[in-house]
Design an enzyme around this catalytic site. Structure first.
Site, mmCIF file in Angstrom:
data_model
loop_
_atom_site.group_PDB
_atom_site.id
_atom_site.type_symbol
_atom_site.label_atom_id
_atom_site.label_comp_id
_atom_site.label_asym_id
_atom_site.label_seq_id
_atom_site.Cartn_x
_atom_site.Cartn_y
_atom_site.Cartn_z
ATOM 1 N N SER A 1 0.950 -1.267 -0.048
ATOM 2 C CA SER A 1 -0.208 -0.043 -0.026
ATOM 3 C C SER A 1 0.709 1.402 -0.095
ATOM 4 O O SER A 1 0.633 2.249 -0.899
ATOM 5 C CB SER A 1 -0.946 0.164 1.320
ATOM 6 O OG SER A 1 -1.831 -1.030 0.968
ATOM 7 N N ARG B 1 -12.957 -14.250 -2.443
ATOM 8 C CA ARG B 1 -12.094 -14.720 -1.552
ATOM 9 C C ARG B 1 -12.977 -15.747 -0.622
ATOM 10 O O ARG B 1 -12.611 -16.503 -0.060
ATOM 11 C CB ARG B 1 -11.190 -13.998 -0.867
ATOM 12 C CG ARG B 1 -10.223 -13.378 -1.771
ATOM 13 C CD ARG B 1 -9.177 -12.355 -1.089
ATOM 14 N NE ARG B 1 -8.087 -12.044 -1.952
ATOM 15 C CZ ARG B 1 -7.257 -10.918 -1.837
ATOM 16 N NH1 ARG B 1 -7.160 -10.235 -0.780
ATOM 17 N NH2 ARG B 1 -6.382 -10.743 -2.751
ATOM 18 N N ARG C 1 -14.100 -5.928 -11.075
ATOM 19 C CA ARG C 1 -14.529 -5.375 -9.965
ATOM 20 C C ARG C 1 -15.176 -4.013 -9.743
ATOM 21 O O ARG C 1 -15.184 -3.551 -10.790
ATOM 22 C CB ARG C 1 -12.839 -5.024 -9.047
ATOM 23 C CG ARG C 1 -12.330 -6.656 -8.683
ATOM 24 C CD ARG C 1 -11.116 -6.373 -8.264
ATOM 25 N NE ARG C 1 -10.967 -5.656 -6.788
ATOM 26 C CZ ARG C 1 -9.952 -5.577 -6.140
ATOM 27 N NH1 ARG C 1 -8.724 -5.717 -6.601
ATOM 28 N NH2 ARG C 1 -10.051 -5.220 -4.982
ATOM 29 N N GLN D 1 -8.973 2.680 -0.226
ATOM 30 C CA GLN D 1 -8.900 3.022 -1.588
ATOM 31 C C GLN D 1 -9.666 4.239 -1.784
ATOM 32 O O GLN D 1 -9.326 5.116 -2.679
ATOM 33 C CB GLN D 1 -9.033 1.870 -2.559
ATOM 34 C CG GLN D 1 -7.978 0.691 -2.438
ATOM 35 C CD GLN D 1 -8.153 -0.341 -3.317
ATOM 36 O OE1 GLN D 1 -9.438 -0.666 -3.887
ATOM 37 N NE2 GLN D 1 -7.426 -1.306 -3.337
ATOM 38 N N GLY E 1 -5.983 -3.079 -8.117
ATOM 39 C CA GLY E 1 -7.170 -2.175 -7.476
ATOM 40 C C GLY E 1 -6.797 -0.804 -6.778
ATOM 41 O O GLY E 1 -7.548 0.343 -6.950
ATOM 42 N N LYS F 1 -12.682 -9.000 -4.301
ATOM 43 C CA LYS F 1 -11.314 -8.614 -4.132
ATOM 44 C C LYS F 1 -10.715 -9.161 -5.481
ATOM 45 O O LYS F 1 -11.351 -9.403 -6.278
ATOM 46 C CB LYS F 1 -10.726 -9.183 -3.150
ATOM 47 C CG LYS F 1 -10.847 -8.349 -1.478
ATOM 48 C CD LYS F 1 -10.359 -7.219 -1.561
ATOM 49 C CE LYS F 1 -10.651 -6.167 -0.269
ATOM 50 N NZ LYS F 1 -10.144 -4.855 -0.520
ATOM 51 N N ARG G 1 -3.111 -14.376 -2.939
ATOM 52 C CA ARG G 1 -3.346 -14.146 -1.362
ATOM 53 C C ARG G 1 -3.911 -15.441 -1.202
ATOM 54 O O ARG G 1 -3.820 -16.384 -0.161
ATOM 55 C CB ARG G 1 -4.234 -13.279 -0.774
ATOM 56 C CG ARG G 1 -3.310 -11.828 -1.127
ATOM 57 C CD ARG G 1 -3.545 -11.055 0.177
ATOM 58 N NE ARG G 1 -3.361 -9.328 0.094
ATOM 59 C CZ ARG G 1 -1.962 -9.035 0.175
ATOM 60 N NH1 ARG G 1 -0.986 -9.789 0.720
ATOM 61 N NH2 ARG G 1 -1.656 -7.717 -0.233
ATOM 62 N N ASP H 1 -7.200 -7.942 4.154
ATOM 63 C CA ASP H 1 -6.198 -8.915 3.241
ATOM 64 C C ASP H 1 -5.537 -10.113 3.852
ATOM 65 O O ASP H 1 -5.231 -11.095 3.342
ATOM 66 C CB ASP H 1 -4.971 -8.288 2.686
ATOM 67 C CG ASP H 1 -5.334 -6.828 1.731
ATOM 68 O OD1 ASP H 1 -6.657 -7.322 1.262
ATOM 69 O OD2 ASP H 1 -4.917 -5.937 1.570
HETATM 70 C C1 S3P Z 1 -5.802 -1.119 0.017
HETATM 71 C C2 S3P Z 1 -6.850 -1.014 0.423
HETATM 72 C C3 S3P Z 1 -7.687 -2.275 0.714
HETATM 73 C C4 S3P Z 1 -6.743 -3.333 0.570
HETATM 74 C C5 S3P Z 1 -5.969 -3.603 -0.779
HETATM 75 C C6 S3P Z 1 -5.231 -2.196 -0.707
HETATM 76 C C7 S3P Z 1 -4.985 0.197 0.004
HETATM 77 O O1 S3P Z 1 -8.895 -2.244 0.043
HETATM 78 O O2 S3P Z 1 -7.638 -4.492 0.495
HETATM 79 O O3 S3P Z 1 -5.211 -4.612 -0.916
HETATM 80 O O4 S3P Z 1 -3.702 0.058 -0.530
HETATM 81 O O5 S3P Z 1 -5.470 1.349 0.117
HETATM 82 P P1 S3P Z 1 -10.188 -1.390 0.304
HETATM 83 O O6 S3P Z 1 -9.639 0.135 0.669
HETATM 84 O O7 S3P Z 1 -10.812 -1.224 -0.938
HETATM 85 O O8 S3P Z 1 -10.742 -2.204 1.411
#
Ligand code: S3P
Length: 433
Positions: free
Chosen positions: A12, A343, A117, A164, A83, A339, A391, A312
């Protein structure tokens, strides 16, 4: 399983270290940067937008693009499986592209998984700020086309507590003419807020609520980061250590960011010994060395408020639950269905093949243990369908440790999305065991 594991940099933070250079006022750097398929999608995006970079031994130096130098027409950016690349770019590009150049556009595309997604969670609130983002084929999905627009602020209630989405809105807010308020981000990871603070951008907070505000027209500075080890990658080794008698694993320099430390809390509740040494701060992030050792596993409960801080890690925590004596209940995690794969069903189907007592719920699982998992023969192993999801593949590397008989992954290369060296590190540890 015993020893020290050197886990790569946080995914991240590495995404943000690449993408936020589009905002920066001068050269930036990140050491310990994760080089994986996902983060390279972000780096490639800023390169296409004019940034220059050098990357050597995980040290990233970035020279930001001074301004948008795109010629008229459309530029395609392939976000691959990522994503985070795609959703953060939506917010960033909506404001970064010049509002007076409707002849320039950027189309975000992705692989099959990313293209399925949901994108409306980020596109809808950005549109309420004035962003011009259009779906090219299917409503709510990639590919999407972005054209620069003058952004106003917004007051927005998130439908899912997603880091995100929160991050996309904060990135757009940097370009907005009015204040932006985001509500309902819950305990989602706060790497964007922290990196903003390093860049001199102040995000107002409402402690304990997950609500945020961003005042208009703040001027971004630069960053020089050290990226801590990724707790989501560390979790595979840590769950293995918690499950296998006699194990003790230490992960050095692991991020202890509260929005990411949920799995450590669960490991403690499940009976593992969790010790943290050398707790210290880096610019913007906390880290430490984490040692996990085996003890008899207890069942555990995870419910909605805790989910964002371990979202995650849930696949591998489901594996842990199969070895705990009693009933484990994991709920409030419906977002796991959208995801890199669904999952919830991927873990149910594959753990069931190994004989686990697992019930699929709409938003999680009920798992009763302990179960002696069983595979097949060397010639006819039980095949785990990873659904091309990194994962899921790594969670079943852990499950294989407590499986009598053979199981095989239909695809082991998918780990490259977040952890290209996973198998090498895993095999070395197993050899030492
Ligand atoms: C992430 C936020 C999470 C996580 C993803 C990375 C990020 O997703 O599952 O692997 O870097 O901000 P969400 O914010 O959609 O839950």
């Amino acid at each position: 399983m015993c020893g020290h594991v050197s886990v790569p940099g946080d995914k991240s933070i590495s995404h943000r270290a690449a993408l936020f250079s589009l905002l920066a006022s001068g050269p930036c750097s990140a050491s310990g940067w994760l080089e994986s398929q996902d983060t390279l999608a972000s780096l490639n995006a800023v390169k296409l937008l004019g940034a220059k970079f050098s990357l050597k031994d995980n040290h990233l130096e970035l020279e930001p693009a001074k301004q948008c130098s795109l010629q008229s027409g459309d530029l395609e950016i392939d976000c691959g499986n990522s994503g985070t690349t795609c959703r953060l770019l939506c917010g960033l590009l909506a404001g970064w592209l010049p509002a007076d150049r409707p002849d320039i556009s950027i189309t975000l595309t992705g692989d099959e998984s990313l293209s399925a997604r949901p994108m409306s969670r980020v596109v809808d609130p950005l549109r309420s700020m004035g962003a011009t983002i259009n779906y090219q084929n299917n409503e709510g999905q990639l590919p999407i086309r972005i054209i620069g627009s003058a952004l106003t602020g917004t007051r927005c209630q998130l439908k899912v507590p997603s880091a995100q989405v929160k991050s996309a809105l904060l990135l757009a807010a940097v370009f907005a003419t009015k204040k932006t308020t985001v509500q309902g981000a819950g305990s989602s990871r706060d790497h964007t807020e922290r990196l903003f603070a390093t860049m001199g951008l102040k995000v107002g907070g409402f402690p304990g609520t997950g609500d945020l505000s961003f005042e208009r027209q703040q001027k971004p500075g630069i960053y020089n980061l050290e990226v801590p080890a990724d707790p989501s990658s560390a979790a595979f080794f840590q769950v293995a250590a918690a499950m296998i008698p006699g194990s003790e694993i230490t992960v050095k320099n692991q991020s202890l960011n509260e929005g990411r430390a949920g799995a450590l809390q669960v490991l403690k509740r499940a009976g593992a010994t969790v010790e943290i040494f050398n707790r210290r701060g880096l610019p913007g992030e906390e880290l430490g060395d984490v040692t996990i050792s085996f003890s008899e596993q207890k069942p555990f409960t995870i419910s909605e408020p805790e989910i964002p801080a371990l979202i995650d890690e849930l696949p591998v925590l489901a594996v842990l639950a199969t070895q705990a004596r009693g009933e484990t209940l994991i709920t409030g995690a419906a977002d796991l269905r959208v995801k890199e794969s669904d999952r919830i069903s991927a873990m149910t189907d594959n753990l069931r093949k190994l004989g686990a007592d697992i019930e699929e719920l709409a938003d999680g699982w009920k798992i009763v243990g302990p179960t002696a998992l069983h595979g097949g023969t060397e010639k006819d192993p039980v095949v785990i369908e990873t659904r091309d999801d990194h994962r899921i593949a790594m969670a079943f590397a852990v499950a294989a440790l407590v499986t009598e008989g053979a199981c095989a992954l239909d695809d082991d290369a998918c780990v490259g999305v977040s952890y290209p060296n996973f198998w090498k590190t895993w095999d070395q540890l197993l050899k030492r065991a």
